[in-house]
Design a protein around this motif. Structure first.
Motif, short mmCIF file in Angstrom:
data_model
loop_
_atom_site.label_atom_id
_atom_site.label_comp_id
_atom_site.label_asym_id
_atom_site.label_seq_id
_atom_site.Cartn_x
_atom_site.Cartn_y
_atom_site.Cartn_z
N SER A 39 -21.22 54.50 40.51
CA SER A 39 -20.70 54.27 39.38
C SER A 39 -20.93 53.07 38.78
O SER A 39 -21.15 52.76 37.49
N LYS A 40 -21.14 51.89 39.82
CA LYS A 40 -21.41 50.63 39.26
C LYS A 40 -23.09 50.59 38.81
O LYS A 40 -23.33 49.88 37.84
N ILE A 41 -23.76 51.43 39.36
CA ILE A 41 -25.24 51.48 38.98
C ILE A 41 -25.40 51.94 37.52
O ILE A 41 -26.09 51.73 36.64
N GLN A 42 -24.51 53.21 37.29
CA GLN A 42 -24.31 53.97 36.06
C GLN A 42 -24.04 52.94 35.01
O GLN A 42 -24.49 53.07 34.04
N ASN A 43 -22.96 52.43 35.33
CA ASN A 43 -22.30 51.47 34.18
C ASN A 43 -23.42 50.35 33.98
O ASN A 43 -23.69 50.01 32.61
N PHE A 44 -24.14 49.70 34.76
CA PHE A 44 -25.21 48.65 34.55
C PHE A 44 -26.35 49.12 33.97
O PHE A 44 -26.52 48.57 32.74
N LEU A 45 -26.91 50.21 34.15
CA LEU A 45 -27.97 50.82 33.33
C LEU A 45 -27.63 51.22 32.10
O LEU A 45 -28.23 51.14 30.87
N LYS A 46 -26.37 51.80 31.98
CA LYS A 46 -25.72 52.09 30.41
C LYS A 46 -25.89 50.99 29.61
O LYS A 46 -26.20 50.96 28.36
N HIS A 47 -25.17 49.76 30.18
CA HIS A 47 -25.26 48.63 29.58
C HIS A 47 -26.59 47.88 29.06
O HIS A 47 -26.75 47.55 27.99
N GLN A 48 -27.33 48.03 30.02
CA GLN A 48 -28.81 47.57 29.82
C GLN A 48 -29.53 48.39 28.81
O GLN A 48 -30.20 47.65 27.89
N MET A 49 -29.20 49.71 28.63
CA MET A 49 -29.88 50.55 27.65
C MET A 49 -29.22 50.22 26.24
O MET A 49 -30.03 50.10 25.39
N PHE A 50 -27.86 50.03 26.10
CA PHE A 50 -27.20 49.48 24.94
C PHE A 50 -27.87 48.34 24.57
O PHE A 50 -28.21 48.16 23.27
N VAL A 51 -28.12 47.18 25.53
CA VAL A 51 -28.72 45.99 25.19
C VAL A 51 -30.18 45.99 24.42
O VAL A 51 -30.44 45.44 23.59
N GLN A 52 -31.05 47.05 25.10
CA GLN A 52 -32.38 47.01 24.70
C GLN A 52 -32.50 47.75 23.49
O GLN A 52 -33.11 47.80 22.49
N THR A 53 -31.39 48.85 23.48
CA THR A 53 -31.53 49.50 22.07
C THR A 53 -31.29 48.58 20.67
O THR A 53 -31.56 48.71 19.76
N GLN A 54 -29.96 47.70 20.97
CA GLN A 54 -29.67 46.87 19.88
C GLN A 54 -30.77 45.94 19.67
O GLN A 54 -30.88 45.37 18.58
N ALA A 55 -31.56 45.29 20.54
CA ALA A 55 -32.36 44.39 20.40
C ALA A 55 -33.67 45.15 19.77
O ALA A 55 -34.22 44.48 18.79
N HIS A 56 -33.91 46.19 19.94
CA HIS A 56 -35.17 46.85 19.38
C HIS A 56 -34.63 47.37 17.84
O HIS A 56 -35.45 47.12 16.71
N ARG A 57 -33.15 47.64 17.61
CA ARG A 57 -32.80 47.85 16.27
C ARG A 57 -32.95 46.35 15.37
O ARG A 57 -33.30 46.66 14.38
N CYS A 58 -32.35 45.27 16.09
CA CYS A 58 -32.62 44.12 15.22
C CYS A 58 -34.22 43.99 15.07
O CYS A 58 -34.52 43.58 13.90
N LEU A 59 -35.06 44.27 15.95
CA LEU A 59 -36.54 43.73 15.60
C LEU A 59 -36.94 44.89 14.30
O LEU A 59 -37.74 44.34 13.54
N ARG A 60 -36.48 45.94 14.40
CA ARG A 60 -36.89 46.90 13.17
C ARG A 60 -36.35 46.50 11.83
O ARG A 60 -36.62 46.40 11.07
N LYS A 61 -35.18 45.85 12.02
CA LYS A 61 -34.41 45.24 10.72
C LYS A 61 -35.23 43.99 10.28
O LYS A 61 -35.09 43.76 8.99
N VAL A 62 -35.38 43.06 11.22
CA VAL A 62 -36.11 42.03 10.82
C VAL A 62 -37.50 42.13 10.49
O VAL A 62 -38.23 41.13 10.03
N GLY A 63 -38.16 43.03 10.64
CA GLY A 63 -39.39 43.35 10.33
C GLY A 63 -39.50 44.42 9.31
O GLY A 63 -38.65 44.90 8.68
N MET A 64 -40.83 44.66 9.15
CA MET A 64 -41.34 45.59 7.79
C MET A 64 -41.84 46.94 8.53
O MET A 64 -42.93 46.48 9.12
N SER A 65 -41.35 48.14 8.37
CA SER A 65 -42.24 49.34 8.57
C SER A 65 -43.17 49.51 7.83
O SER A 65 -43.09 49.70 6.49
N LYS A 66 -44.36 49.90 8.34
CA LYS A 66 -45.60 50.06 7.52
C LYS A 66 -45.25 51.52 6.91
O LYS A 66 -46.15 51.84 6.10
N ALA A 67 -44.55 52.40 7.58
CA ALA A 67 -44.44 53.76 6.99
C ALA A 67 -43.31 53.84 5.68
O ALA A 67 -43.60 54.67 5.05
N ASN A 68 -42.62 52.58 5.40
CA ASN A 68 -42.00 52.63 4.18
C ASN A 68 -42.85 52.64 3.08
O ASN A 68 -44.04 52.39 2.88
#
Length: 466
Positions: free
Chosen positions: A422-451
């Motif tokens: 359970s400790k492993i699952q919770n840690f990996l779930k938290h890290q997945m959330f952290v990385q998703t938020q960071a990538h989301r921030c990068l998408r928002k502060v950048g410009m998408s060429k597809a736009n």
């Protein structure tokens, strides 16, 4: 009184937007290019000139301004490029049949941007106007910058000879110094360099050029490769706040930032970061005391250019100094990020050092670059990658322990191993959330060429802070 006039040029308005902002017909499109009202107006203050102000509260990551370049040209340090698309020229490039300017191919010959300049360059009756354009640049450089050439007599002699040729030989006397200073000054101080088709281009954005500078800016600009730029709120901005971008790099000492601003933009920065010797408690410009080598020293007056603090004490830089932080950042960013040296190849001690640095770096950025910061998002990703790798190594040992527990202690062992899982699952779930938020921030502060290339259609990318 200002609110009753056009939000941009302060003339008698032609209409009133539903958001309450007055506009003239000439500038209505700048305020509302589609269904979205941009939340800024132009104000003016003596000693500062024109600047942008928030007309309402602005949420983090909300689009504040969208601008198209009025002029785009090759950067000051670039190889020969096509005058239409600015792609680097190849040996099989062509010359325009009308004006003889270089193009990458026939497809660029009849496009609008080149047609506009081609009509000028191909007609002899406009040659004097082209010479005048050169004259503006040369005379401005000679008059305004000649003090900088005193240490290089040959350079000063060259500018003297060129300016003498234009003024005496060509006898172009119908202009004046004020016009020269204004036209060339705008081009030199308000131009933005960006990547365009793989080369460095310099562009002039009419509305963006009104944004003030602050070393702790509340806006960040995202340049679409080519001719467009968007300004987003990096953090919450209250109504009536001056809107600022950062002209210099985030990780520079106060003396270096202020000297660069003085030399390039001709004003003295007195923003909150520059006037605080501690730079919001980060001690980014501090040095060790040369006597005890433990305490930290700061300049008594961080606004004095004469205090060459770092040059005098460059051998005494503490970990908080910008130069040390930059060095560590480059080292940690380069380790564990290449196919030849993946993060799994780092020693445990190196991973722990990487984690310590990025945790400290994120606290550092929280003071100097608060809000939705690209620097913070990238640092978060690096920290998360290192933490996951270290956790995997620790869990290999834990896995052996839970197998032994299950084999030797029966039902109690299974319960203990379940806690570890359970400790492993919770840690990996938290890290997945952290990385998703960071990538989301990068998408928002950048410009998408597809736009889309139009600001109206792109606004949905920036208006949400969710």
């Amino acid at each position: 009184m200002e609110d009753k006039l056009c939000f941009f040029c302060h003339c008698v308005p032609d209409g009133l937007c539903e958001c309450g902002l007055a506009y003239c017909n000439l500038h209505k499109q700048i305020h509302k290019p589609g269904d979205y009202c941009f939340p800024f107006k132009v104000s003016e203050r003596e000693g500062v000139g024109r600047f942008l102000v928030a007309t309402r509260d602005i949420r983090p990551l909300e689009l504040v301004l969208w601008d198209k370049a009025a002029v785009v040209g090759p950067g000051p340090e670039t190889l020969p490029v096509c005058v239409q698309c600015l792609v680097r020229l190849t040996p099989d490039h062509v010359l325009c049949s009308s004006c003889n300017l270089p193009l990458c191919g026939a497809e660029c010959m009849n496009k609008k941007e080149h047609n506009d300049e081609c009509q000028i360059f191909s007609k002899d009756r406009f040659k004097d106007e082209l010479i005048l354009l050169l004259l503006f640049t040369l005379v401005y450089l000679y008059i305004v910058l000649q003090d900088r050439f005193k240490d290089d007599p040959s350079l000063l002699l060259m500018f003297t000879m060129i300016s003498k040729f234009f003024l005496d030989e060509l006898n172009l006397t119908w202009t004046n110094t004020e016009e020269i200073h204004h036209i060339v000054g705008v081009l030199m101080t308000n131009g933005f360099e960006n990547d365009y088709n793989g080369t460095t281009a310099r562009a002039l954005y009419p509305t963006l050029s009104l944004a003030s500078h602050s070393c702790i800016a509340n806006l960040r600009h995202a340049v679409v490769p080519g001719k467009q730029v968007a300004l987003q709120a990096q953090d919450f901005i209250a109504k009536g706040t001056e809107l600022c971008i950062r002209y210099t790099h985030l990780l520079q000492t106060s003396l270096k930032r202020r000297t660069q601003i003085k030399n390039s933009w001709y004003f003295d920065c007195t923003c909150a970061r520059c006037t605080d010797p501690t730079e919001f408690g980060t001690l980014a410009s501090s040095v060790y005391c040369p006597l005890c080598r433990v305490g930290l020293m700061l300049p008594q007056n961080s606004l004095q250019y004469s205090i060459n603090f770092l040059t005098k004490y460059k051998s005494l830089l503490p970990p908080s100094n910008c130069y040390i932080v930059i060095s560590k950042r480059y080292i940690h960013a380069s380790t564990g990020n290449s196919p030849d040296s993946p993060i799994s190849s780092l020693r445990t001690e190196e991973l722990e050092d990487k984690i310590r640095f990025y945790r400290s770096f994120l606290r550092y950025l929280g003071n100097l670059d608060p809000g939705y910061s690209q620097h913070s998002a990238l640092a978060t990703l690096e920290l998360s990658k290192a933490e996951v790798e270290l956790f995997k190594r620790e869990m290999k040992l834990e896995k052996r322990i839970w197998i032994e527990e299950e084999e030797t202690n029966g039902e109690n062992g299974i319960k203990e191993s379940g806690k570890i899982k359970s400790k492993i699952q919770n840690f990996l779930k938290h890290q997945m959330f952290v990385q998703t938020q960071a990538h989301r921030c990068l998408r928002k502060v950048g410009m998408s060429k597809a736009n889309s290339s139009t600001g109206v259609e792109q606004k949905t990318t920036f208006t949400s802070c969710e």
